[in-house]
Scaffold this motif. Structure first.
Motif, PDB file in Angstrom:
ATOM      1  N   LEU A 241       3.160   6.067  -3.366  1.00  0.00           N
ATOM      2  CA  LEU A 241       4.426   6.329  -3.224  1.00  0.00           C
ATOM      3  C   LEU A 241       4.885   6.546  -4.605  1.00  0.00           C
ATOM      4  CD1 LEU A 241       7.375   4.803  -0.537  1.00  0.00           C
ATOM      5  CD2 LEU A 241       6.029   7.617  -0.875  1.00  0.00           C
ATOM      6  N   ARG A 242       4.542   5.419  -5.552  1.00  0.00           N
ATOM      7  CA  ARG A 242       4.330   5.236  -6.552  1.00  0.00           C
ATOM      8  C   ARG A 242       3.422   6.460  -8.087  1.00  0.00           C
ATOM      9  NH1 ARG A 242       5.260   0.145  -6.334  1.00  0.00           N
ATOM     10  NH2 ARG A 242       2.304  -0.871  -5.898  1.00  0.00           N
ATOM     11  N   ARG A 243       2.047   7.028  -7.000  1.00  0.00           N
ATOM     12  CA  ARG A 243       1.512   7.429  -7.568  1.00  0.00           C
ATOM     13  C   ARG A 243       1.300   9.484  -6.391  1.00  0.00           C
ATOM     14  NH1 ARG A 243      -0.726   3.729  -7.565  1.00  0.00           N
ATOM     15  NH2 ARG A 243      -2.716   2.327  -8.066  1.00  0.00           N
ATOM     16  N   LYS A 244       2.730   9.563  -6.132  1.00  0.00           N
ATOM     17  CA  LYS A 244       3.126  10.825  -5.462  1.00  0.00           C
ATOM     18  C   LYS A 244       2.361  11.373  -4.846  1.00  0.00           C
ATOM     19  CE  LYS A 244       6.729  11.028  -9.312  1.00  0.00           C
ATOM     20  NZ  LYS A 244       7.124  10.382  -8.567  1.00  0.00           N
ATOM     21  N   ILE A 245       1.670  10.366  -3.880  1.00  0.00           N
ATOM     22  CA  ILE A 245       0.169  11.195  -2.879  1.00  0.00           C
ATOM     23  C   ILE A 245       0.747  11.248  -1.647  1.00  0.00           C
ATOM     24  CG2 ILE A 245      -1.742  10.663  -1.669  1.00  0.00           C
ATOM     25  CD1 ILE A 245      -1.896   9.166  -4.669  1.00  0.00           C
ATOM     26  N   THR A 246       0.841  12.136  -0.754  1.00  0.00           N
ATOM     27  CA  THR A 246       1.778  12.268   0.509  1.00  0.00           C
ATOM     28  C   THR A 246       0.478  11.627   1.131  1.00  0.00           C
ATOM     29  OG1 THR A 246       0.249  14.198   1.037  1.00  0.00           O
ATOM     30  CG2 THR A 246       2.204  14.997  -0.539  1.00  0.00           C
ATOM     31  N   ALA A 247       1.018  11.249   2.059  1.00  0.00           N
ATOM     32  CA  ALA A 247       0.733  10.148   3.145  1.00  0.00           C
ATOM     33  C   ALA A 247      -0.396  11.256   4.037  1.00  0.00           C
ATOM     34  CB  ALA A 247       1.530  10.234   4.674  1.00  0.00           C
ATOM     35  N   THR A 248      -0.386  12.752   4.490  1.00  0.00           N
ATOM     36  CA  THR A 248      -1.725  13.599   4.714  1.00  0.00           C
ATOM     37  C   THR A 248      -2.373  13.451   3.419  1.00  0.00           C
ATOM     38  OG1 THR A 248      -0.290  14.582   5.723  1.00  0.00           O
ATOM     39  CG2 THR A 248      -2.164  15.932   5.266  1.00  0.00           C
TER      40      THR A 248
ATOM     41  N   ILE B 117       0.535  -1.180   0.382  1.00  0.00           N
ATOM     42  CA  ILE B 117       0.298   0.208   0.310  1.00  0.00           C
ATOM     43  C   ILE B 117       0.991   1.253   0.041  1.00  0.00           C
ATOM     44  CG2 ILE B 117      -1.555   1.485   1.394  1.00  0.00           C
ATOM     45  CD1 ILE B 117      -3.035  -1.559   2.473  1.00  0.00           C
ATOM     46  N   LYS B 118       1.980   1.100   0.834  1.00  0.00           N
ATOM     47  CA  LYS B 118       2.448   2.203   0.945  1.00  0.00           C
ATOM     48  C   LYS B 118       3.344   2.470  -0.450  1.00  0.00           C
ATOM     49  CE  LYS B 118       6.371   4.526   3.666  1.00  0.00           C
ATOM     50  NZ  LYS B 118       7.236   5.043   4.548  1.00  0.00           N
TER      51      LYS B 118
ATOM     52  N   CYS C 204      -8.950   4.430  -2.303  1.00  0.00           N
ATOM     53  CA  CYS C 204      -8.454   5.789  -2.761  1.00  0.00           C
ATOM     54  C   CYS C 204      -7.271   5.936  -3.447  1.00  0.00           C
ATOM     55  CB  CYS C 204      -8.284   6.692  -1.423  1.00  0.00           C
ATOM     56  SG  CYS C 204      -9.436   7.258  -0.238  1.00  0.00           S
ATOM     57  N   LEU C 205      -6.760   4.692  -3.872  1.00  0.00           N
ATOM     58  CA  LEU C 205      -5.648   4.326  -4.499  1.00  0.00           C
ATOM     59  C   LEU C 205      -5.750   3.856  -5.780  1.00  0.00           C
ATOM     60  CD1 LEU C 205      -2.991   2.598  -1.873  1.00  0.00           C
ATOM     61  CD2 LEU C 205      -3.224   5.235  -2.951  1.00  0.00           C
ATOM     62  N   GLY C 206      -7.299   3.278  -6.346  1.00  0.00           N
ATOM     63  CA  GLY C 206      -7.959   3.042  -7.306  1.00  0.00           C
ATOM     64  C   GLY C 206      -7.089   1.312  -7.530  1.00  0.00           C
ATOM     65  N   LEU C 207      -6.839   0.907  -6.108  1.00  0.00           N
ATOM     66  CA  LEU C 207      -7.102  -0.877  -5.597  1.00  0.00           C
ATOM     67  C   LEU C 207      -7.972  -1.494  -5.309  1.00  0.00           C
ATOM     68  CD1 LEU C 207      -2.916  -0.349  -5.022  1.00  0.00           C
ATOM     69  CD2 LEU C 207      -3.609  -0.735  -6.932  1.00  0.00           C
ATOM     70  N   GLU C 208      -9.146  -0.534  -4.996  1.00  0.00           N
ATOM     71  CA  GLU C 208     -10.355  -1.317  -4.463  1.00  0.00           C
ATOM     72  C   GLU C 208     -10.635  -2.826  -5.347  1.00  0.00           C
ATOM     73  OE1 GLU C 208     -11.973   0.651  -7.779  1.00  0.00           O
ATOM     74  OE2 GLU C 208     -10.249   1.512  -6.097  1.00  0.00           O
ATOM     75  N   LYS C 209      -9.926  -3.024  -6.795  1.00  0.00           N
ATOM     76  CA  LYS C 209     -10.669  -4.681  -7.189  1.00  0.00           C
ATOM     77  C   LYS C 209      -9.907  -5.783  -6.552  1.00  0.00           C
ATOM     78  CE  LYS C 209     -12.919  -2.996 -11.040  1.00  0.00           C
ATOM     79  NZ  LYS C 209     -13.498  -3.217 -12.625  1.00  0.00           N
TER      80      LYS C 209
END
Length: 106
Positions: free
Chosen positions: A28-35, A23-24, A69-74
């Protein structure tokens, strides 16, 4: 009320830790901050840290929300989707029942 820590086997702890790391890495690959991810998932930054650490005290719903939120729900549909042991047991039971039926008909 604080989350309860579930006692798991070391193998399950390792699997949850791998899930958290995956998940982390996806974040990071999506360049989304933890916040940003925590806000999108409607959880605190501390809870996201627990998710990324693979802690068992975090609800499955929270993991699902983060994956969404990461688009990985499937990916959730892959959990327990392939059940080779269950299928073998089912096939054995079906074969066993057929043998009983054929013996009754003789």
């Amino acid at each position: 009320m604080a989350g309860r820590q579930v006692v798991l086997s070391p193998k399950l702890e390792d699997l949850l830790q791998i899930l958290g790391e995956n998940i982390k890495l996806a974040r990071l690959r999506r360049k989304i901050t933890a916040t940003m991810l925590a806000e999108r998932a409607g959880i605190s930054r501390v809870t996201l840290s627990k998710v990324e650490g693979g802690e068992s005290s975090v609800s499955m719903g929270t993991y699902a929300s983060v994956l969404f939120c990461l688009g990985l729900e499937k990916d959730l549909t892959l959990l327990a989707g392939d059940d080779p042991l269950g299928r073998r047991l089912q096939d054995a039971d079906l074969t066993h029942n057929k043998e009983r039926v054929s013996k009754r008909n003789k």
